[in-house]
Design a protein around this motif. Sequence first.
Motif, PDB file in Angstrom:
ATOM      1  N   VAL A 152       5.141 -20.581 -39.721  1.00 40.55           N
ATOM      2  CA  VAL A 152       4.836 -21.494 -38.607  1.00 40.55           C
ATOM      3  C   VAL A 152       6.125 -21.997 -37.954  1.00 40.55           C
ATOM      4  N   MET A 153       7.113 -22.364 -38.757  1.00 40.32           N
ATOM      5  CA  MET A 153       8.382 -22.867 -38.217  1.00 40.32           C
ATOM      6  C   MET A 153       9.095 -21.785 -37.413  1.00 40.32           C
ATOM      7  N   ARG A 154       9.074 -20.553 -37.902  1.00 44.73           N
ATOM      8  CA  ARG A 154       9.736 -19.461 -37.187  1.00 44.73           C
ATOM      9  C   ARG A 154       9.034 -19.153 -35.865  1.00 44.73           C
ATOM     10  N   ASP A 155       7.722 -19.189 -35.874  1.00 46.49           N
ATOM     11  CA  ASP A 155       6.957 -18.782 -34.699  1.00 46.49           C
ATOM     12  C   ASP A 155       6.889 -19.869 -33.628  1.00 46.49           C
ATOM     13  N   ALA A 156       6.893 -21.132 -34.028  1.00 46.89           N
ATOM     14  CA  ALA A 156       6.535 -22.187 -33.083  1.00 46.89           C
ATOM     15  C   ALA A 156       7.631 -23.202 -32.779  1.00 46.89           C
ATOM     16  N   SER A 157       8.752 -23.164 -33.484  1.00 48.96           N
ATOM     17  CA  SER A 157       9.825 -24.123 -33.188  1.00 48.96           C
ATOM     18  C   SER A 157      10.487 -23.783 -31.863  1.00 48.96           C
ATOM     19  N   ILE A 158      10.939 -24.810 -31.160  1.00 42.46           N
ATOM     20  CA  ILE A 158      11.522 -24.619 -29.827  1.00 42.46           C
ATOM     21  C   ILE A 158      12.871 -23.916 -29.903  1.00 42.46           C
ATOM     22  N   CYS A 159      13.697 -24.303 -30.876  1.00 42.66           N
ATOM     23  CA  CYS A 159      15.072 -23.772 -30.887  1.00 42.66           C
ATOM     24  C   CYS A 159      15.416 -23.193 -32.251  1.00 42.66           C
ATOM     25  N   GLY A 160      16.648 -22.750 -32.376  1.00 45.11           N
ATOM     26  CA  GLY A 160      17.101 -22.061 -33.568  1.00 45.11           C
ATOM     27  C   GLY A 160      17.125 -22.905 -34.820  1.00 45.11           C
ATOM     28  N   LEU A 161      17.196 -24.232 -34.703  1.00 43.30           N
ATOM     29  CA  LEU A 161      17.230 -25.051 -35.901  1.00 43.30           C
ATOM     30  C   LEU A 161      15.956 -24.848 -36.716  1.00 43.30           C
ATOM     31  N   GLY A 162      14.822 -25.068 -36.083  1.00 40.40           N
ATOM     32  CA  GLY A 162      13.557 -24.900 -36.790  1.00 40.40           C
ATOM     33  C   GLY A 162      13.256 -23.463 -37.143  1.00 40.40           C
ATOM     34  N   GLN A 163      13.684 -22.540 -36.280  1.00 39.77           N
ATOM     35  CA  GLN A 163      13.408 -21.123 -36.525  1.00 39.77           C
ATOM     36  C   GLN A 163      14.196 -20.580 -37.713  1.00 39.77           C
ATOM     37  N   ALA A 164      15.416 -21.107 -37.929  1.00 36.89           N
ATOM     38  CA  ALA A 164      16.272 -20.591 -39.002  1.00 36.89           C
ATOM     39  C   ALA A 164      16.262 -21.461 -40.248  1.00 36.89           C
ATOM     40  N   ALA A 165      15.730 -22.671 -40.166  1.00 34.59           N
ATOM     41  CA  ALA A 165      15.749 -23.588 -41.312  1.00 34.59           C
ATOM     42  C   ALA A 165      15.097 -23.004 -42.564  1.00 34.59           C
ATOM     43  N   PRO A 166      14.051 -22.176 -42.450  1.00 36.00           N
ATOM     44  CA  PRO A 166      13.444 -21.626 -43.683  1.00 36.00           C
ATOM     45  C   PRO A 166      14.282 -20.578 -44.393  1.00 36.00           C
ATOM     46  N   ASN A 167      15.339 -20.075 -43.761  1.00 40.51           N
ATOM     47  CA  ASN A 167      16.094 -18.962 -44.338  1.00 40.51           C
ATOM     48  C   ASN A 167      16.563 -19.208 -45.776  1.00 40.51           C
ATOM     49  N   PRO A 168      17.197 -20.357 -46.077  1.00 44.01           N
ATOM     50  CA  PRO A 168      17.651 -20.552 -47.460  1.00 44.01           C
ATOM     51  C   PRO A 168      16.513 -20.515 -48.475  1.00 44.01           C
ATOM     52  N   VAL A 169      15.386 -21.146 -48.132  1.00 44.10           N
ATOM     53  CA  VAL A 169      14.252 -21.179 -49.046  1.00 44.10           C
ATOM     54  C   VAL A 169      13.670 -19.780 -49.226  1.00 44.10           C
ATOM     55  N   ASP A 170      13.485 -19.073 -48.132  1.00 46.96           N
ATOM     56  CA  ASP A 170      12.943 -17.714 -48.223  1.00 46.96           C
ATOM     57  C   ASP A 170      13.841 -16.809 -49.055  1.00 46.96           C
ATOM     58  N   CYS A 171      15.160 -16.990 -48.927  1.00 42.49           N
ATOM     59  CA  CYS A 171      16.096 -16.164 -49.695  1.00 42.49           C
ATOM     60  C   CYS A 171      16.035 -16.484 -51.184  1.00 42.49           C
ATOM     61  N   VAL A 172      15.854 -17.752 -51.520  1.00 38.79           N
ATOM     62  CA  VAL A 172      15.721 -18.111 -52.930  1.00 38.79           C
ATOM     63  C   VAL A 172      14.491 -17.420 -53.527  1.00 38.79           C
ATOM     64  N   VAL A 173      13.379 -17.471 -52.802  1.00 37.68           N
ATOM     65  CA  VAL A 173      12.143 -16.851 -53.284  1.00 37.68           C
ATOM     66  C   VAL A 173      12.318 -15.342 -53.448  1.00 37.68           C
ATOM     67  N   LYS A 174      13.022 -14.719 -52.505  1.00 33.99           N
ATOM     68  CA  LYS A 174      13.160 -13.263 -52.490  1.00 33.99           C
ATOM     69  C   LYS A 174      14.207 -12.748 -53.471  1.00 33.99           C
ATOM     70  N   TYR A 175      15.362 -13.434 -53.527  1.00 30.10           N
ATOM     71  CA  TYR A 175      16.489 -12.889 -54.287  1.00 30.10           C
ATOM     72  C   TYR A 175      16.790 -13.628 -55.590  1.00 30.10           C
ATOM     73  N   PHE A 176      16.236 -14.819 -55.766  1.00 33.01           N
ATOM     74  CA  PHE A 176      16.546 -15.604 -56.970  1.00 33.01           C
ATOM     75  C   PHE A 176      15.265 -16.089 -57.663  1.00 33.01           C
ATOM     76  N   PRO A 177      14.281 -15.206 -57.843  1.00 30.82           N
ATOM     77  CA  PRO A 177      13.023 -15.649 -58.448  1.00 30.82           C
ATOM     78  C   PRO A 177      13.202 -16.164 -59.877  1.00 30.82           C
ATOM     79  N   HIS A 178      14.250 -15.703 -60.557  1.00 33.43           N
ATOM     80  CA  HIS A 178      14.483 -16.144 -61.935  1.00 33.43           C
ATOM     81  C   HIS A 178      14.801 -17.635 -62.009  1.00 33.43           C
ATOM     82  N   GLU A 179      15.278 -18.209 -60.892  1.00 33.31           N
ATOM     83  CA  GLU A 179      15.569 -19.642 -60.891  1.00 33.31           C
ATOM     84  C   GLU A 179      14.299 -20.482 -60.767  1.00 33.31           C
ATOM     85  N   LEU A 180      13.225 -19.860 -60.322  1.00 35.08           N
ATOM     86  CA  LEU A 180      11.982 -20.603 -60.095  1.00 35.08           C
ATOM     87  C   LEU A 180      11.076 -20.605 -61.318  1.00 35.08           C
TER      88      LEU A 180
END
Length: 566
Positions: A537-565
Amino acid sequence: MQKRIIPIAAAPGLLRERKRAGPKGRKPGDQALAEVRQLLGDGSRQRDLLIEHLHKLQDHFGHLSAPHLAALAQEMRMAQSEVFEVASFYHHFDIVREGDEAPEALTVRVCDGLSCELAGAQQLLQKLPSVLGREVRVIPAPCIGRCEQAPAAVVGQNPVPCATPQKVAELVRDGAIQHEPEGYVGLSQYRASGGYSLLEQCLGGKRDVESVISTLEASGLRGLGGAGFPAGRKWRIVRAEPAPRLMAINIDEGEPGTFKDRVYLERDPHRFLEGMLIAAWAVGIDAIYIYLRDEYHGCRAMLQQELDRLRADPPSAGLPRIELRRGAGAYICGEESAMIESIEGKRGMPRLRPPYVAQVGLFGRPTLEHNFETLFWVRELLERGADWFASQGANGRKGLRSFSVSGRVRSPGVKLAPAGVTIQELIDEYCGGMAAGHKFYAYLPGGASGGILPASMNEIPLDFDTLQPHGCFIGSAAVVVLSDKDTATAAARNLMRFFRDESCGQCTPCRAGTAKAYALIQQPKWNLPLLAELSQVMRDASICGLGQAAPNPVDCVVKYFPHELG
């Protein structure tokens, strides 16, 4: 039965016309009005100078009081609500409402950005209040652009690199006096080494506009503030727009991990100014606005001094008008349209597109917007030629990149390296390896919003367009290196807190999304389906790059560091 409509003119008792002597709201007291008038002097009261005038009040009184805001509104013939909404938008303005106590005379800001947190910022924040006493206010602050000097603090307006309680206490005791950068290349020294001769060639007809723009296009130089739009193409687009055209320069590098613009400005300001004036000549610019972040107080004093010297002894007559504007602490103003709103004296709210700033930008005019570093390279690129710049890359990439490297490396700082260098090469060949006792674990290739990758992915060329397949991007090339003593989840929490605090609040996906995401990742067990939905939702509907890119760190943790979760 038909209703009878009584014209207002026929019913004078229903409406009494009243003329206001000034804007609506509280009437400013005589003392407050006199103090504001004295501070503003004979200066213009035009609307776009609101933030500049707020700074004058803040610098003089240490805060913004309700009577002074009311007096400023009257002086500028603005509604008090307009003045208040702008003042309350920016972090560096302290508004004191009626009945509230003014803040302490001296404020110490401790950066709690990721690089500084890795270096012990939280411990510094805990120790300083007892060391400094109650007469000094100690508060956390978002990234102040000194990541290579972590942990960094600011006493008043004076930066404290590699801060310790003792260093901060000494500066508080001795008096926090802002010092300008030392050892930089001033106007006379710059001219002695051939500076401004290229600009003189352009102004004198020895170089034509088409050849200059073509050289930029052939070199592959792209905007170095993060978006990466081809510089030569941008010049051509804005030049084709009707005059008058304006120029806005972004030196508000608020992306955590980024400090390259400050380092280059502290060393060689006229190299940037010459590139700026060449761009203005090529595009046909009438006026230039330089937007410098408020945290760079020493740079601002130095840059203003060098601009005054340049005006007094210009390379030739007819230079465009140049105005230096001061930010007030808002990461969002690194976005081009939000910066333009701030230059116009408003809240830094990103604009909807279209129209784009190249067509309708600053004060409604076609605007050439550039990052500082892009213009810094114009002179050398034109002198050496497009082939020289294009041949500098590695791993199939073109050009040079200035990497702001911080975190767990032995030698942090700005590293000029070929575009396409890998993180492993950057650490080993440019940063002296990892810091003692630390093993490479993960890295941020593009600052807070560029994502997080594991050390095992250490052979990806660092450049535009190479990181997107992995859910990351290079942005302004702010590289933060994590070690085996860190976790990607802790880094993501730090970054999402930053995005939550820095969202301008204009659009719901970003305003509510960053807050909700931060709350979710604070939990010991992450709700992965909900985080994924929120990210989309944030990527699709945010007006500018802040909201569109803010999920990147979280998504990367889920994708590349699942052992930490777990």
